[in-house]
Design an enzyme around this catalytic site. Structure first.
Site, PDB file in Angstrom:
ATOM      1  N   HIS A 177       0.918  -1.234   0.107  1.00 46.43           N
ATOM      2  CA  HIS A 177      -0.328  -0.089  -0.101  1.00 46.43           C
ATOM      3  C   HIS A 177       0.985   1.182   0.152  1.00 46.43           C
ATOM      4  CE1 HIS A 177      -3.261   2.472   0.213  1.00 46.43           C
ATOM      5  NE2 HIS A 177      -3.981   2.091   1.468  1.00 46.43           N
ATOM      6  N   HIS A 180      -3.170   6.514  -0.684  1.00 45.87           N
ATOM      7  CA  HIS A 180      -4.111   7.151   0.312  1.00 45.87           C
ATOM      8  C   HIS A 180      -3.306   7.868   1.629  1.00 45.87           C
ATOM      9  CE1 HIS A 180      -7.173   4.054  -0.997  1.00 45.87           C
ATOM     10  NE2 HIS A 180      -6.813   5.015  -2.079  1.00 45.87           N
ATOM     11  N   TYR A 182      -0.774   7.468   3.482  1.00 47.22           N
ATOM     12  CA  TYR A 182       0.072   6.570   4.442  1.00 47.22           C
ATOM     13  C   TYR A 182       1.399   6.551   4.113  1.00 47.22           C
ATOM     14  CZ  TYR A 182      -4.886   5.288   5.232  1.00 47.22           C
ATOM     15  OH  TYR A 182      -6.358   5.100   5.750  1.00 47.22           O
TER      16      TYR A 182
END
Length: 285
Positions: A177, A180, A182
């Site tokens: 990931h 977003h 992060y």
């Protein structure tokens, strides 16, 4: 026949169709531990016909969680609990199951969405989050601590260790990931990465953590099993990460063994201006 329904193969993963359940945070763990809620949530999609189900954003360290209720894969006990979910999905459906590995960075130690929109203090189970710098996502979020250069290899190792646990649990694929807002995205974007060491400044420096994580994941994940990466293609903010940089990074990670780029947008700054509408993400993909 609709292209949604024929099977598709990516490495050793053969999905029975292209209806894939995206990661959805459940905020329903205690101490990072998945439980019967996660088994029921994911297996219901699998038995309902989806070709692939993805876990929620699953964090590689305790301080990498978004909230105290987020799931993790930073302990052997987490791997054993996830294995029960994976085995149930494999036994009771033809679906495949993947895990999304992440670190929340400066967006960590926050309340679950239905409980508020601020930080969680240490006396209520919170912690001081970390990030590329010490600027919070917004005034209601906790102030992060800037990672020391010497600490970054530990973050990379946390991704590697979590990947090994994902392999032990029997997942069919892993996704890094990097979207977003992060931690990895925080390093990618010039809006949040103002570092002056080898992890900040130039494009090559800002993508360094991302590449190191990909290399660490690929070093322990079997060659035939796919690795995906989720990337926010644009920050929707002036001077931020953009599609041109996304394409350049995608070429780099393809050469390092990433099999699929999972495109989304936004999340790194609170002043983003998203031009939303039906299918608005599709052109970025």
């Amino acid at each position: 026949m609709s292209l949604l329904f024929p099977p598709v193969e990516i490495g050793s993963l053969r999905a029975r169709n292209r209806l894939w359940v995206a990661p959805m945070c459940q905020y329903s763990s205690t101490g990072g531990m998945p439980n019967m809620w996660h088994l029921t949530h994911l297996s219901s999609f699998a038995s309902g016909g989806a070709g692939l189900v993805m876990t929620e954003m699953t964090d590689v360290s305790r301080d990498g969680r978004i909230t105290p209720g987020c799931a993790g894969l930073y302990k052997p006990e987490h791997a054993a609990a996830w294995k029960r979910v994976v085995d149930f999905v494999h036994t009771h459906s033809a679906a495949k199951i993947g895990i999304q590995l992440a670190h929340a960075g400066r967006k960590g130690s926050t309340e679950r969405p239905w409980e508020g929109n601020g930080g969680v203090p240490p006396n209520k189970g919170g912690w001081q989050p970390v990030g590329p710098g010490n600027v919070p996502f917004n005034p209601s979020y906790p102030v992060p601590r800037a990672l020391e250069t010497s600490e970054i290899p530990g973050v990379v190792k946390a991704f590697k260790d979590a990947t090994l646990r994902a392999l032990q649990a029997g997942f069919d694929m892993v996704e890094v990931h990097a979207a977003h807002g992060y931690l990895i995205h925080q390093f990618l974007s010039p809006l949040t990465n103002t570092r002056t060491d080898q992890y900040g400044g130039s494009f090559d420096n800002r993508i360094r953590l991302c590449l190191e994580v990909v290399d660490a994941v690929r070093s322990v994940w079997p060659d035939r099993k796919p690795v995906w990466m989720r990337i926010s293609a644009t920050d929707w903010a002036e001077g931020g990460w953009d599609p041109e940089q996304t394409v350049a990074l995608s070429r780099r990670v393809k050469d390092r063994g990433v099999d699929l780029i999972d495109i989304t947008t936004a999340g790194v700054v609170a002043h983003q201006q998203i031009k939303a509408g039906p299918g608005f993400q599709v052109p970025f993909a």
